[in-house]
Motif scaffolding. Structure first.
Motif, PDB file in Angstrom:
ATOM      1  N   TYR A   1      21.979  22.833 -30.163  1.00 37.47           N
ATOM      2  CA  TYR A   1      23.220  23.602 -30.056  1.00 37.47           C
ATOM      3  C   TYR A   1      22.881  25.057 -29.745  1.00 37.47           C
ATOM      4  O   TYR A   1      22.368  25.348 -28.672  1.00 37.47           O
ATOM      5  CB  TYR A   1      24.060  23.439 -31.324  1.00 37.47           C
TER       6      TYR A   1
ATOM      7  N   HIS B   1      21.275  32.112 -31.395  1.00 43.03           N
ATOM      8  CA  HIS B   1      21.978  32.374 -30.163  1.00 43.03           C
ATOM      9  C   HIS B   1      23.404  31.937 -30.408  1.00 43.03           C
ATOM     10  O   HIS B   1      23.699  31.359 -31.446  1.00 43.03           O
ATOM     11  CB  HIS B   1      21.318  31.577 -29.030  1.00 43.03           C
ATOM     12  N   SER B   2      24.286  32.179 -29.499  1.00 42.04           N
ATOM     13  CA  SER B   2      25.659  31.822 -29.810  1.00 42.04           C
ATOM     14  C   SER B   2      26.280  30.868 -28.803  1.00 42.04           C
ATOM     15  O   SER B   2      27.468  30.666 -28.820  1.00 42.04           O
ATOM     16  CB  SER B   2      26.501  33.084 -29.924  1.00 42.04           C
ATOM     17  N   SER B   3      25.500  30.311 -27.911  1.00 44.53           N
ATOM     18  CA  SER B   3      26.111  29.292 -27.053  1.00 44.53           C
ATOM     19  C   SER B   3      25.144  28.129 -26.895  1.00 44.53           C
ATOM     20  O   SER B   3      23.947  28.271 -27.093  1.00 44.53           O
ATOM     21  CB  SER B   3      26.482  29.887 -25.694  1.00 44.53           C
ATOM     22  N   PRO B   4      25.665  26.946 -26.520  1.00 50.68           N
ATOM     23  CA  PRO B   4      24.843  25.733 -26.546  1.00 50.68           C
ATOM     24  C   PRO B   4      23.694  25.766 -25.526  1.00 50.68           C
ATOM     25  O   PRO B   4      23.904  26.013 -24.343  1.00 50.68           O
ATOM     26  CB  PRO B   4      25.845  24.643 -26.198  1.00 50.68           C
TER      27      PRO B   4
ATOM     28  N   GLN C   1      24.978  25.929 -21.744  1.00 49.48           N
ATOM     29  CA  GLN C   1      26.209  25.247 -21.315  1.00 49.48           C
ATOM     30  C   GLN C   1      27.254  26.250 -20.830  1.00 49.48           C
ATOM     31  O   GLN C   1      28.092  25.929 -20.003  1.00 49.48           O
ATOM     32  CB  GLN C   1      26.754  24.431 -22.498  1.00 49.48           C
ATOM     33  N   ASP C   2      27.227  27.465 -21.365  1.00 43.11           N
ATOM     34  CA  ASP C   2      28.282  28.419 -21.007  1.00 43.11           C
ATOM     35  C   ASP C   2      27.915  29.252 -19.772  1.00 43.11           C
ATOM     36  O   ASP C   2      28.247  30.432 -19.698  1.00 43.11           O
ATOM     37  CB  ASP C   2      28.653  29.305 -22.190  1.00 43.11           C
TER      38      ASP C   2
ATOM     39  N   ARG D   1      19.311  32.262 -21.249  1.00 46.03           N
ATOM     40  CA  ARG D   1      18.873  33.102 -22.353  1.00 46.03           C
ATOM     41  C   ARG D   1      17.352  33.117 -22.372  1.00 46.03           C
ATOM     42  O   ARG D   1      16.727  32.074 -22.209  1.00 46.03           O
ATOM     43  CB  ARG D   1      19.394  32.506 -23.664  1.00 46.03           C
TER      44      ARG D   1
ATOM     45  N   PHE E   1      30.937  21.866 -29.178  1.00 46.52           N
ATOM     46  CA  PHE E   1      30.247  23.028 -28.610  1.00 46.52           C
ATOM     47  C   PHE E   1      31.254  24.122 -28.320  1.00 46.52           C
ATOM     48  O   PHE E   1      32.113  23.976 -27.454  1.00 46.52           O
ATOM     49  CB  PHE E   1      29.561  22.656 -27.283  1.00 46.52           C
ATOM     50  N   GLU E   2      31.129  25.213 -29.042  1.00 45.60           N
ATOM     51  CA  GLU E   2      31.954  26.370 -28.717  1.00 45.60           C
ATOM     52  C   GLU E   2      31.148  27.280 -27.810  1.00 45.60           C
ATOM     53  O   GLU E   2      29.946  27.374 -27.944  1.00 45.60           O
ATOM     54  CB  GLU E   2      32.329  27.138 -29.979  1.00 45.60           C
ATOM     55  N   MET E   3      31.821  27.956 -26.922  1.00 45.88           N
ATOM     56  CA  MET E   3      31.106  28.827 -25.992  1.00 45.88           C
ATOM     57  C   MET E   3      31.031  30.246 -26.546  1.00 45.88           C
ATOM     58  O   MET E   3      31.767  30.631 -27.427  1.00 45.88           O
ATOM     59  CB  MET E   3      31.777  28.842 -24.622  1.00 45.88           C
ATOM     60  N   ASN E   4      30.169  30.987 -25.909  1.00 46.60           N
ATOM     61  CA  ASN E   4      29.893  32.353 -26.314  1.00 46.60           C
ATOM     62  C   ASN E   4      31.150  33.210 -26.401  1.00 46.60           C
ATOM     63  O   ASN E   4      31.299  34.040 -27.280  1.00 46.60           O
ATOM     64  CB  ASN E   4      28.945  32.960 -25.275  1.00 46.60           C
TER      65      ASN E   4
ATOM     66  N   MET F   1      36.100  20.649 -18.305  1.00 50.84           N
ATOM     67  CA  MET F   1      35.264  21.841 -18.430  1.00 50.84           C
ATOM     68  C   MET F   1      33.891  21.662 -17.812  1.00 50.84           C
ATOM     69  O   MET F   1      33.369  22.572 -17.194  1.00 50.84           O
ATOM     70  CB  MET F   1      35.037  22.090 -19.917  1.00 50.84           C
ATOM     71  N   ASP F   2      33.278  20.507 -18.052  1.00 52.69           N
ATOM     72  CA  ASP F   2      31.892  20.310 -17.648  1.00 52.69           C
ATOM     73  C   ASP F   2      31.866  19.690 -16.251  1.00 52.69           C
ATOM     74  O   ASP F   2      32.421  18.603 -16.036  1.00 52.69           O
ATOM     75  CB  ASP F   2      31.194  19.396 -18.661  1.00 52.69           C
TER      76      ASP F   2
END
Lengths: 344, 457
Positions: free
Chosen positions: A163, A184-187, A205-206, A210, B70-73, B121-122
């Motif tokens: 994640y 980190h803050s995104s998958p 994923q976003d 990184r 999965f939440e995004m940044n 989304m994906d």
């Protein structure tokens, strides 16, 4: 633009047909063998020079997910959807070990390049095994399913991603591995160390990338991608990090430190979303395979890049892998085709 | 996130359909899943199961997975996806023996958003799979309680393309009727089926891709009727002098009211529109004894004092007056007395579908339009709308009639994400019209309709 080493001719050294889409490809470290895992389960080992079948195993019921070679090229490890990792003897053809993790999918398996140690990643759990199949460590849990394993190129340091976290495991003392978590803050989807060992890069994923420096662990982020960053590759000098999202290859310049403030080099050329990227280990050639089945090989130098070869896999592209020393590119297709191209 | 845009394509949709099963624990998901798997339908189905049930069928592949959100940044609610689905489906789609259908079972308390959004989304998921439908099972015995207690339950209802009222044998018919009416008010789109032991017609829960507003209208003819801020209107001919409005004790301490002078030919049609606007204007407080006048705005009558409450209405001449009331006059025994104290009857009166009557904040708004739509204008409007209200709009579906286009254009969306594509050609016998439906929280029908009207060619 200066000419790089030009491929005088490209031909197919050999090809073989497997039964289903190619899930994973791996050259043995000595370059003698090519291991092919097929998505529905079977495992094939072919002679790298001739394509002659050396071994053909049933693999994993439900599907094989990953293959990995031991550093002496004697053992092939595989992991799959049957909850097991297996270790195969390339010489005798025997299945030497069956490591039961108890999790549904064993997503990744990896031999330590530094010690007699095998690592499995199954769901949220990381396990370490001795090469005679004894469980050494059972580390749990990561916050989510482990998405990637990556060994540092010079130190007994293993990165695992799950994640939004990277775990760094120091196996300097295999009896008591040390752990460090980078937040980190995104998958995170994958992990790739620079060959000089100074950077760890992860696609996200976003639609971002990184990186962390090692050993300082300062981090920086590159964004602006049109899609998730599925493919990553470093060149041998650790000067360029190639990344792929849609139809564009983005090269980040690490020549003198992190690429912050430098304009990345964008190569337009792939016909569809880039599935895989790989630099030829002793050269500056970058191979890409995309979703539409196109294969492209570029030559890179300080002045720029140049397309040196283009090919197509009619049955669709899945994986590619350069031979560790020779200019042989193994390619695996969606229809089960495996072909080795020779660049003369 | 970026601006969502529909891409016009003419490629036949070869993507693998995905059916999502939601519902609280005990609603019957596993029973339905087993039925789908055992029925002879000749389809190869892969099941992604999240609660360890007792499934094990030869012809299907069953994958146990844990829901990994999965939440995004950027923290955007609508970018939340299911990481486990991306990983597992990413693997399944490579196989030679392709699956005809994917079934995803969610845990009881799951918000259906992330699972649905995964397919919008994906990019990889979007290229290979299409969300065919969300099937929500409810347990008739416990639904009322769950609707009260649980936002997840309300969202599962709102997101559904098909609703299965399961265990109807455990409650009486009147209860089932009541539940069905309530669900229909929340989600005007879903096919509703009643079932015992999850025995449903599978054709009604699989292949839900076809959007059919007519079906929703057949079930609920008032569906397209707008909601009004008032519940009743009466048309009176008030003579010169001081008439009086008299109200008795009622259920609320106050009531909104609009008085409009109207032409002799109005019959409330024109004044109704004026009244809608005035109902959203700042209110004029009125206590018993205060003078009322037509055409000044929206009064808020203070009715908390017990007993009869009188509001005088002084007119210099005879005036045709329309009276719009927030509640039905019977609730307060509202009467209009002429200057002689005689009870007056309205020339004409009618009741309206009041927006405020829904006790569930989730509702549906449907729009039907014969005139062709301009896709570019629509894109701009939807993008702006979803940027502002995407969190509240759970689902959006539609068939569009585009100018100069022989094909229907179909689209669907989840929160801020939507995708659309050219569908089959219009048939000769079918009316060329656009049909859209929004399901969400706090939807404003007038706003949505006005916005859509501005997108016509």
């Amino acid at each position: 633009m200066r000419m790089n080493r030009q491929a005088e001719s490209v031909h197919i050294r050999w090809r073989l047909e497997t039964t289903d889409s190619v899930q994973d490809l791996a050259w043995s470290p000595d370059g003698r063998w090519l291991a092919v895992a097929v998505v529905s389960g079977s495992l094939t080992v072919a002679d790298g020079a001739t394509g002659d079948l050396r071994q053909n195993w049933l693999g994993h019921a439900g599907g094989t997910l990953k293959v990995a070679w031991s550093r002496d090229s004697r053992w092939l490890a595989s992991s799959g959807q049957d909850g097991c990792a297996r270790v195969w003897d390339i010489t005798s053809g025997e299945e030497r070990l069956q490591l039961v993790t108890g999790n549904a999918w064993v997503g990744d398996v990896s031999f330590s390049p530094y010690a007699d140690l095998l690592i499995t990643a199954a769901g949220k759990e990381l396990r370490a095994w001795s090469l005679d199949g004894q469980p050494l460590h059972h580390i749990q849990p990561h916050i989510s399913t482990i998405t990637a394993l990556a060994w540092h190129p010079q130190q007994p340091l293993l990165a695992s991603t799950a994640y939004s976290q990277v775990h760094l495991w120091d196996w300097g003392n295999p009896a008591a591995p040390g752990e460090q978590i980078l937040l980190h803050s995104s998958p995170l989807l994958n992990a790739c160390w620079a060959p000089n060992g100074q950077y760890l890069a992860c696609g996200c994923q976003d639609n971002s990338l990184r990186c962390w420096t090692w050993p300082e662990l300062t981090d920086f982020q590159m964004s602006g991608y049109a899609s998730k960053v599925c493919a990553l590759a470093w060149d041998r000098a650790s000067h360029w990090l190639a990344t792929g999202d849609r139809e564009i290859i983005t090269l980040w310049d690490f020549t003198r430190g992190p690429p912050t403030g430098k304009v990345p080099l964008n190569i337009e050329g792939p016909f569809a979303t880039v599935r895989e990227l790989a630099f030829q280990p002793d050269g500056d050639w970058l191979a890409t395979g995309d979703q539409s089945g196109h294969l492209l090989v570029w030559a890179l130098n300080d002045q720029g890049y140049r397309l040196i070869w283009q090919g197509t896999l009619r049955g669709g592209f899945q994986r590619l892998a350069w031979h560790p020393r020779e200019r042989l590119l193994a390619v695996g297709g969606e229809d089960g085709t495996v072909a080795v191209f020779e660049f003369a | 996130m970026g601006t969502p845009l529909m891409i016009l394509t003419n490629i036949a949709d070869a993507r693998i359909p995905v059916t999502v099963l939601t519902g609280f624990l005990g609603a019957g998901k596993t029973t339905l899943l087993n039925r789908i798997l055992t029925e002879q339908h000749g389809q190869r189905i892969a099941v992604i199961e999240n609660e360890f049930g007792e499934i094990g069928i030869d012809q299907a592949l069953v994958v146990n997975a844990e829901e990994e959100i999965f939440e995004m940044n950027n923290g955007c609610l609508c970018c939340t996806v299911r990481g486990d689905l991306i990983r597992i489906l990413g693997n399944l789609m490579k196989r030679r023996d392709k699956f005809d259908r994917i079934l995803v079972e969610t845990t009881g308390l799951a918000d259906p958003g992330p699972v649905a959004q995964t397919f919008f989304m994906d990019d990889e998921m979007k290229d290979h799979f299409r969300l065919d439908g969300i099937v929500t099972l409810v347990d008739c015995k416990h639904l009322a309680q769950h609707l009260e207690d649980s936002a997840e339950c309300r969202e599962q209802i709102a997101f559904a393309d098909a609703l299965v009222l399961n265990k109807v044998d455990l409650v009486d018919d009147a209860t089932v009727e009541g539940l069905e009416t309530r669900l229909r008010a929340m989600n005007g789109l879903a096919k509703i089926q009643r079932a015992r032991m999850a025995q449903v017609d599978l054709a009604q829960v699989l292949d839900l891709g076809g959007f059919d507003l007519q079906r929703a209208l057949d079930l609920n003819p008032a569906f397209l009727e707008p909601e009004y801020p008032f519940e009743w209107a009466g048309w009176y001919v008030l003579p010169a002098g001081e008439s009086t409005l008299v109200l008795e004790d009622g259920p609320d301490p106050a009531m909104h009211l609009v008085l409009l002078s109207v032409s002799e030919h109005d019959a409330l049609a024109v004044s109704k529109e004026t009244a809608i606007r005035l109902f959203s204007a700042p209110v004029i407080e009125a206590r018993p004894g205060d003078q009322l006048k037509p055409d000044v705005g929206c009064y808020r009558l203070r009715l908390s004092q017990p007993g009869s409450k009188c509001f005088p209405l002084q007119l210099p001449e005879t005036v045709h007056t329309a009276l719009f009331t927030e509640h039905h006059p019977d609730e307060f025994t509202l009467r209009v007395l002429d200057p002689h104290g005689q009870l007056m009857q309205p020339l004409f009166a009618r009741a309206y579908n009041p927006g405020h009557r829904h006790d569930d904040t989730v509702s549906s708004v449907a729009i039907v339009e014969e005139r062709p739509v301009n896709i570019h204008k629509l894109n701009l409007w939807l993008s702006a709308l979803l940027r502002e209200q995407g969190a509240d709009i759970y689902r959006m579906k539609g068939v569009l009639h585009l100018a100069d286009n022989l094909n229907r254009f179909v689209f669907q969306g989840v929160h801020m994400l939507f995708d659309g594509q050219a569908d089959r050609p219009w048939r000769d016998e079918e009316p060329r019209q656009s049909q859209m439906i929004f399901i969400g929280r706090n939807l404003d029908r007038v706003d949505l309709t006005t916005g859509f009207q501005a997108c016509l060619d």
